[in-house]
Design a protein around this motif. Sequence first.
Motif, PDB file in Angstrom:
ATOM      1  N   GLU A 139       9.769  -4.527  11.199  1.00  0.00           N
ATOM      2  CA  GLU A 139       8.851  -4.122  10.133  1.00  0.00           C
ATOM      3  C   GLU A 139       7.900  -3.054  10.659  1.00  0.00           C
ATOM      4  N   GLY A 140       7.449  -2.238   9.757  1.00  0.00           N
ATOM      5  CA  GLY A 140       6.433  -1.250  10.087  1.00  0.00           C
ATOM      6  C   GLY A 140       5.283  -1.362   9.112  1.00  0.00           C
ATOM      7  N   LEU A 141       4.136  -0.803   9.498  1.00  0.00           N
ATOM      8  CA  LEU A 141       2.952  -0.849   8.631  1.00  0.00           C
ATOM      9  C   LEU A 141       2.683   0.513   8.019  1.00  0.00           C
ATOM     10  N   VAL A 142       2.521   0.507   6.701  1.00  0.00           N
ATOM     11  CA  VAL A 142       2.044   1.703   5.996  1.00  0.00           C
ATOM     12  C   VAL A 142       0.574   1.455   5.699  1.00  0.00           C
ATOM     13  N   HIS A 143      -0.311   2.109   6.472  1.00  0.00           N
ATOM     14  CA  HIS A 143      -1.745   1.935   6.242  1.00  0.00           C
ATOM     15  C   HIS A 143      -2.101   2.429   4.850  1.00  0.00           C
ATOM     16  N   LYS A 144      -3.145   1.821   4.268  1.00  0.00           N
ATOM     17  CA  LYS A 144      -3.506   2.183   2.891  1.00  0.00           C
ATOM     18  C   LYS A 144      -3.777   3.679   2.741  1.00  0.00           C
ATOM     19  N   ASN A 145      -4.230   4.309   3.847  1.00  0.00           N
ATOM     20  CA  ASN A 145      -4.478   5.759   3.781  1.00  0.00           C
ATOM     21  C   ASN A 145      -3.188   6.561   3.723  1.00  0.00           C
ATOM     22  N   ASN A 146      -2.073   5.909   4.080  1.00  0.00           N
ATOM     23  CA  ASN A 146      -0.782   6.601   4.073  1.00  0.00           C
ATOM     24  C   ASN A 146       0.095   6.165   2.899  1.00  0.00           C
ATOM     25  N   LEU A 147      -0.504   5.457   1.953  1.00  0.00           N
ATOM     26  CA  LEU A 147       0.220   5.076   0.741  1.00  0.00           C
ATOM     27  C   LEU A 147       0.013   6.135  -0.331  1.00  0.00           C
ATOM     28  N   ALA A 148       1.014   6.296  -1.170  1.00  0.00           N
ATOM     29  CA  ALA A 148       0.921   7.308  -2.231  1.00  0.00           C
ATOM     30  C   ALA A 148       0.032   6.832  -3.372  1.00  0.00           C
ATOM     31  N   ASN A 149      -0.103   5.512  -3.507  1.00  0.00           N
ATOM     32  CA  ASN A 149      -0.875   4.955  -4.619  1.00  0.00           C
ATOM     33  C   ASN A 149      -1.788   3.842  -4.122  1.00  0.00           C
ATOM     34  N   SER A 150      -2.556   3.271  -5.023  1.00  0.00           N
ATOM     35  CA  SER A 150      -3.434   2.153  -4.691  1.00  0.00           C
ATOM     36  C   SER A 150      -2.603   0.923  -4.302  1.00  0.00           C
ATOM     37  N   ILE A 151      -3.126   0.150  -3.343  1.00  0.00           N
ATOM     38  CA  ILE A 151      -2.402  -1.039  -2.885  1.00  0.00           C
ATOM     39  C   ILE A 151      -2.080  -1.963  -4.059  1.00  0.00           C
ATOM     40  N   LYS A 152      -2.954  -2.020  -5.026  1.00  0.00           N
ATOM     41  CA  LYS A 152      -2.769  -2.927  -6.161  1.00  0.00           C
ATOM     42  C   LYS A 152      -1.513  -2.626  -6.976  1.00  0.00           C
ATOM     43  N   THR A 153      -0.976  -1.442  -6.821  1.00  0.00           N
ATOM     44  CA  THR A 153       0.191  -1.074  -7.632  1.00  0.00           C
ATOM     45  C   THR A 153       1.511  -1.514  -7.000  1.00  0.00           C
ATOM     46  N   TYR A 154       1.454  -2.002  -5.762  1.00  0.00           N
ATOM     47  CA  TYR A 154       2.685  -2.377  -5.056  1.00  0.00           C
ATOM     48  C   TYR A 154       2.982  -3.866  -5.230  1.00  0.00           C
ATOM     49  N   LYS A 155       4.262  -4.180  -5.187  1.00  0.00           N
ATOM     50  CA  LYS A 155       4.700  -5.568  -5.342  1.00  0.00           C
ATOM     51  C   LYS A 155       5.661  -5.942  -4.209  1.00  0.00           C
ATOM     52  N   MET A 156       5.702  -7.243  -3.942  1.00  0.00           N
ATOM     53  CA  MET A 156       6.642  -7.739  -2.932  1.00  0.00           C
ATOM     54  C   MET A 156       8.070  -7.377  -3.320  1.00  0.00           C
ATOM     55  N   ASN A 157       8.861  -7.017  -2.313  1.00  0.00           N
ATOM     56  CA  ASN A 157      10.278  -6.671  -2.468  1.00  0.00           C
ATOM     57  C   ASN A 157      10.510  -5.301  -3.107  1.00  0.00           C
ATOM     58  N   ASP A 158       9.417  -4.557  -3.376  1.00  0.00           N
ATOM     59  CA  ASP A 158       9.595  -3.171  -3.826  1.00  0.00           C
ATOM     60  C   ASP A 158      10.263  -2.367  -2.714  1.00  0.00           C
ATOM     61  N   ILE A 159      11.147  -1.442  -3.095  1.00  0.00           N
ATOM     62  CA  ILE A 159      11.774  -0.546  -2.126  1.00  0.00           C
ATOM     63  C   ILE A 159      11.070   0.797  -2.201  1.00  0.00           C
TER      64      ILE A 159
END
Length: 366
Positions: A300-320
């Motif tokens: 596994e790797g970590l995508v820090h919130k600063n390196n996400l394209a959107n707000s953390i709240k928009t992501y869901k478990m098992n999203d690709i």
Amino acid sequence: MGMSDFLEGYTFKTLRPGDIVKGKVIKVSDEGIIANIDYKSDAFVPKNELSLNPNFDVKKTFNVEDELDLYIISVENDEGNVLASKVMADDKLSRGKIEKAYKNKEIIEGEVIEVVKGGVIAYSLGAKVFIPASQLELHYVDKLNEYLGKTLRFRIIEYIPGKKIVGSQKEVLKLEREKAKKALLSNLKEGDIVEGKVKNIIDKGAFVDIGGFDGFIPLSEISWERIKNPREVLEIGDKVSVYILNVDEKNEKITLSLRKVLPDPWENAETKYHEGDLLKGTITNITPFGVFVQLEAGIEGLVHKNNLANSIKTYKMNDIIGVEILNINQQDKKINLKEVPLEEDIVEIEHQELRITLGEIFNKNF
């Protein structure tokens, strides 16, 4: 010379019905045995006076030169022999033997001669001993007929002279299990790999029988891949090889690992993954500081919130999502990622089903 003249000068011991004497077997047949009792006539012991079990085999049970106690039924039968009984001698002598075995907690043996309500009757030390079904094994027993004719090892756990004799094979089995457990604990050491069988599964891990002792595999040691429940990988009855993580002799605990006998996916991570690689991954955990993305089982790797394209709240478990490798640290088993647009030509690391891998390695299907 007459018989009286021949016998003059010879002294024979007096023998009466009810006496108990020592005998040495000189002949064995299907009908019974003949024993020398140091008397002018040998003693004949018919089959039904040798055992309370009508189905026992005389020839398999007794041998020439065997010594036994005999009760004199009659001094002379129709054939001129003394008629004797081992069963009656055992019965007369049994009280002292049973009482001694009870007080000293001796382990004795007895043959099951009868099935009764709630248990079986074993014949031991010349007495009938009741062994309740609950005292036959460490587990529940319902097929009592299977014990007929078997020789059991047990202890007398209740004794009321002339009224009640209760035995327990379970007590002996528990004692033997404890001895085996202590021997196992003293012989095992960290780093050993042993065979075991999955005995029970709980949310926090799995218990594995490794030879009469249950070791525990914590959830985190079941797989290199992040799993939420051990049942995703294991089933009760699975036979597996496990790695000894820790042996706590004082508290009688053994901690096991299943993943340590599997190839570590991080071993070749630096040759497989490189800075700048664009990959597809599956979100396995969402935290306030970023999301964890599985690139393959166990990595596994970590995508820090600063390196996400959107707000953390928009992501869901098992999203690709699509990710780019920023850097990789094989020693600390860390990969820093950055989210990138999910394009069709981005590589998705082939995900191998973990259950199939385990099946191949541990021969689960047998």
